[in-house]
Design a protein around this motif. Structure first.
Motif, PDB file in Angstrom:
ATOM      1  N   PHE A 143      32.251  40.968  35.110  1.00  0.00           N
ATOM      2  CA  PHE A 143      31.005  41.456  35.699  1.00  0.00           C
ATOM      3  C   PHE A 143      29.893  40.419  35.660  1.00  0.00           C
ATOM      4  CE2 PHE A 143      32.811  45.633  34.135  1.00  0.00           C
ATOM      5  CZ  PHE A 143      33.280  46.010  35.382  1.00  0.00           C
ATOM      6  N   GLY A 144      30.118  39.298  34.974  1.00  0.00           N
ATOM      7  CA  GLY A 144      29.118  38.251  35.030  1.00  0.00           C
ATOM      8  C   GLY A 144      29.003  37.373  33.804  1.00  0.00           C
ATOM      9  N   THR A 145      28.479  36.185  34.064  1.00  0.00           N
ATOM     10  CA  THR A 145      28.066  35.252  33.019  1.00  0.00           C
ATOM     11  C   THR A 145      26.545  35.262  33.075  1.00  0.00           C
ATOM     12  OG1 THR A 145      28.322  33.435  34.607  1.00  0.00           O
ATOM     13  CG2 THR A 145      30.145  33.836  33.113  1.00  0.00           C
ATOM     14  N   GLU A 146      25.908  35.561  31.955  1.00  0.00           N
ATOM     15  CA  GLU A 146      24.483  35.875  31.990  1.00  0.00           C
ATOM     16  C   GLU A 146      23.715  35.228  30.839  1.00  0.00           C
ATOM     17  OE1 GLU A 146      24.386  40.166  31.803  1.00  0.00           O
ATOM     18  OE2 GLU A 146      25.364  40.362  33.743  1.00  0.00           O
ATOM     19  N   ASP A 147      22.413  35.108  31.035  1.00  0.00           N
ATOM     20  CA  ASP A 147      21.430  34.829  29.995  1.00  0.00           C
ATOM     21  C   ASP A 147      21.737  33.581  29.149  1.00  0.00           C
ATOM     22  OD1 ASP A 147      20.573  37.259  31.003  1.00  0.00           O
ATOM     23  OD2 ASP A 147      21.528  38.403  29.417  1.00  0.00           O
ATOM     24  N   PRO A 148      21.780  32.400  29.776  1.00  0.00           N
ATOM     25  CA  PRO A 148      22.137  31.185  29.034  1.00  0.00           C
ATOM     26  C   PRO A 148      21.059  30.744  28.045  1.00  0.00           C
ATOM     27  CG  PRO A 148      21.316  30.605  31.194  1.00  0.00           C
ATOM     28  CD  PRO A 148      21.403  32.110  31.160  1.00  0.00           C
ATOM     29  N   ARG A 149      21.510  30.174  26.946  1.00  0.00           N
ATOM     30  CA  ARG A 149      20.646  29.501  25.970  1.00  0.00           C
ATOM     31  C   ARG A 149      21.356  28.199  25.649  1.00  0.00           C
ATOM     32  NH1 ARG A 149      18.141  32.616  28.118  1.00  0.00           N
ATOM     33  NH2 ARG A 149      17.124  34.463  27.323  1.00  0.00           N
ATOM     34  N   GLY A 157      26.729  14.205  21.789  1.00  0.00           N
ATOM     35  CA  GLY A 157      26.506  14.009  23.222  1.00  0.00           C
ATOM     36  C   GLY A 157      27.043  15.171  24.036  1.00  0.00           C
ATOM     37  N   GLU A 158      26.858  16.382  23.494  1.00  0.00           N
ATOM     38  CA  GLU A 158      27.449  17.563  24.110  1.00  0.00           C
ATOM     39  C   GLU A 158      26.438  18.707  24.135  1.00  0.00           C
ATOM     40  OE1 GLU A 158      31.840  19.003  23.589  1.00  0.00           O
ATOM     41  OE2 GLU A 158      30.687  19.608  21.829  1.00  0.00           O
ATOM     42  N   TYR A 159      26.495  19.490  25.192  1.00  0.00           N
ATOM     43  CA  TYR A 159      25.634  20.664  25.328  1.00  0.00           C
ATOM     44  C   TYR A 159      26.415  21.895  24.876  1.00  0.00           C
ATOM     45  CZ  TYR A 159      22.619  17.782  28.247  1.00  0.00           C
ATOM     46  OH  TYR A 159      21.785  16.809  28.719  1.00  0.00           O
ATOM     47  N   LEU A 160      25.761  22.743  24.100  1.00  0.00           N
ATOM     48  CA  LEU A 160      26.321  24.031  23.698  1.00  0.00           C
ATOM     49  C   LEU A 160      25.614  25.089  24.523  1.00  0.00           C
ATOM     50  CD1 LEU A 160      26.106  23.431  19.846  1.00  0.00           C
ATOM     51  CD2 LEU A 160      28.106  23.108  21.307  1.00  0.00           C
ATOM     52  N   VAL A 161      26.345  25.829  25.316  1.00  0.00           N
ATOM     53  CA  VAL A 161      25.773  26.851  26.188  1.00  0.00           C
ATOM     54  C   VAL A 161      26.213  28.216  25.660  1.00  0.00           C
ATOM     55  CG1 VAL A 161      25.592  27.732  28.547  1.00  0.00           C
ATOM     56  CG2 VAL A 161      25.912  25.266  28.158  1.00  0.00           C
ATOM     57  N   PHE A 162      25.300  28.909  25.017  1.00  0.00           N
ATOM     58  CA  PHE A 162      25.551  30.272  24.569  1.00  0.00           C
ATOM     59  C   PHE A 162      25.144  31.187  25.720  1.00  0.00           C
ATOM     60  CE2 PHE A 162      24.895  27.823  20.749  1.00  0.00           C
ATOM     61  CZ  PHE A 162      25.875  28.298  19.890  1.00  0.00           C
ATOM     62  N   TYR A 163      25.964  32.170  26.027  1.00  0.00           N
ATOM     63  CA  TYR A 163      25.647  33.064  27.138  1.00  0.00           C
ATOM     64  C   TYR A 163      26.314  34.415  26.901  1.00  0.00           C
ATOM     65  CZ  TYR A 163      30.303  31.829  28.894  1.00  0.00           C
ATOM     66  OH  TYR A 163      31.646  31.636  29.023  1.00  0.00           O
ATOM     67  N   THR A 164      25.920  35.389  27.676  1.00  0.00           N
ATOM     68  CA  THR A 164      26.505  36.719  27.594  1.00  0.00           C
ATOM     69  C   THR A 164      27.648  36.821  28.585  1.00  0.00           C
ATOM     70  OG1 THR A 164      24.375  37.679  26.981  1.00  0.00           O
ATOM     71  CG2 THR A 164      26.051  39.200  27.828  1.00  0.00           C
ATOM     72  N   CYS A 165      28.824  37.178  28.085  1.00  0.00           N
ATOM     73  CA  CYS A 165      29.962  37.508  28.948  1.00  0.00           C
ATOM     74  C   CYS A 165      29.902  39.019  29.154  1.00  0.00           C
ATOM     75  CB  CYS A 165      31.286  37.173  28.263  1.00  0.00           C
ATOM     76  SG  CYS A 165      31.632  35.443  28.094  1.00  0.00           S
ATOM     77  N   LEU A 178      28.901  37.806  23.147  1.00  0.00           N
ATOM     78  CA  LEU A 178      28.308  36.476  23.073  1.00  0.00           C
ATOM     79  C   LEU A 178      29.419  35.450  23.255  1.00  0.00           C
ATOM     80  CD1 LEU A 178      25.893  34.604  22.546  1.00  0.00           C
ATOM     81  CD2 LEU A 178      26.464  34.732  20.114  1.00  0.00           C
ATOM     82  N   CYS A 179      29.249  34.549  24.210  1.00  0.00           N
ATOM     83  CA  CYS A 179      30.252  33.522  24.481  1.00  0.00           C
ATOM     84  C   CYS A 179      29.626  32.141  24.324  1.00  0.00           C
ATOM     85  CB  CYS A 179      30.797  33.675  25.901  1.00  0.00           C
ATOM     86  SG  CYS A 179      31.800  35.166  26.091  1.00  0.00           S
ATOM     87  N   LEU A 180      30.476  31.150  24.162  1.00  0.00           N
ATOM     88  CA  LEU A 180      30.035  29.774  24.002  1.00  0.00           C
ATOM     89  C   LEU A 180      30.871  28.879  24.897  1.00  0.00           C
ATOM     90  CD1 LEU A 180      28.561  27.401  22.535  1.00  0.00           C
ATOM     91  CD2 LEU A 180      30.369  27.519  20.811  1.00  0.00           C
ATOM     92  N   ALA A 181      30.198  28.043  25.665  1.00  0.00           N
ATOM     93  CA  ALA A 181      30.856  27.006  26.451  1.00  0.00           C
ATOM     94  C   ALA A 181      30.275  25.673  25.995  1.00  0.00           C
ATOM     95  CB  ALA A 181      30.599  27.211  27.937  1.00  0.00           C
ATOM     96  N   THR A 182      31.083  24.646  25.994  1.00  0.00           N
ATOM     97  CA  THR A 182      30.588  23.314  25.676  1.00  0.00           C
ATOM     98  C   THR A 182      30.806  22.440  26.898  1.00  0.00           C
ATOM     99  OG1 THR A 182      32.715  22.627  24.742  1.00  0.00           O
ATOM    100  CG2 THR A 182      31.075  23.534  23.218  1.00  0.00           C
TER     101      THR A 182
END
Length: 192
Positions: A143-149, A157-165, A178-182
């Motif tokens: 239903f969506g990937t939402e609300d990134p932090r 040298g990496e971004y941590l993207v916390f978001y709502t699955c 709560l999900c995490l993408a790098t």
């Protein structure tokens, strides 16, 4: 002063965007911030710089070597009903109605003439389907990937993207996790 939820969101987005666009360092880690109200959001279908009917919940992407110096906002974007593209409406669903994370690049241009000093202006590049960097990929976020932090780990040298699955439970009802993408570069989708 009591503010409505909608007004607080507009103030927050304007303050973030204005800070990003007009802050200049006076000393290390100290900034002068000039906030000037705007009658239109920095990203909106109404302003003509978004093909998505809804854009909200931004998170700043700071420039780095891996983004080739690109900077801007990672925003939740969603299309609801194409019948009334200028109306804001509640929506949810999968496929085309699911929310996605989209990168809006901040473009800064300098102008000067023989008689005036150099002035800079900053605007966000218009966003469309080509700017999606993360979208639904399984039942966990159907239903969506939402609300990134976003946090940038300078050491790695990496971004941590916390978001709502926003996904589906076995009974078909919705579930937020709560999900995490790098990513080395969260301004572009990962190659498939």
């Amino acid at each position: 002063m009591m503010m409505t939820k909608q007004w607080m969101m507009v103030v927050m987005v304007m303050a973030i965007a204005t800070k990003v666009m007009t802050a200049h360092a006076t000393q290390p880690h100290q900034y002068d911030v000039h906030i000037s109200p705007s009658s239109s959001p920095v990203l909106s279908v109404l302003s003509g710089n978004s093909e998505f009917q809804q854009t909200f919940n931004p998170s700043w992407i700071q420039p780095s070597a891996s983004t080739s110096g690109r900077k801007g906002l990672l925003v939740r974007a969603q299309n609801c009903s194409l019948a009334h593209p200028n109306d804001c409406a509640y929506c949810s669903g999968s496929d085309q109605k699911a929310s996605k994370l989209v990168f809006a690049e901040l473009i800064t241009t300098a102008t000067s003439t023989a008689t005036t000093a150099t002035a800079t202006t900053s605007t966000f590049k218009p966003i469309n389907e080509n700017d999606i960097v993360l979208g639904p990929s399984c039942e966990m976020d159907v239903f969506g990937t939402e609300d990134p932090r976003v946090v940038f780990d300078e050491k790695e040298g990496e971004y941590l993207v916390f978001y709502t699955c926003y996904g589906r439970k076995p009974d078909g009802s919705g579930r937020a996790t709560l999900c995490l993408a790098t990513a080395k570069d969260p301004t572009r989708p990962d190659p498939q």
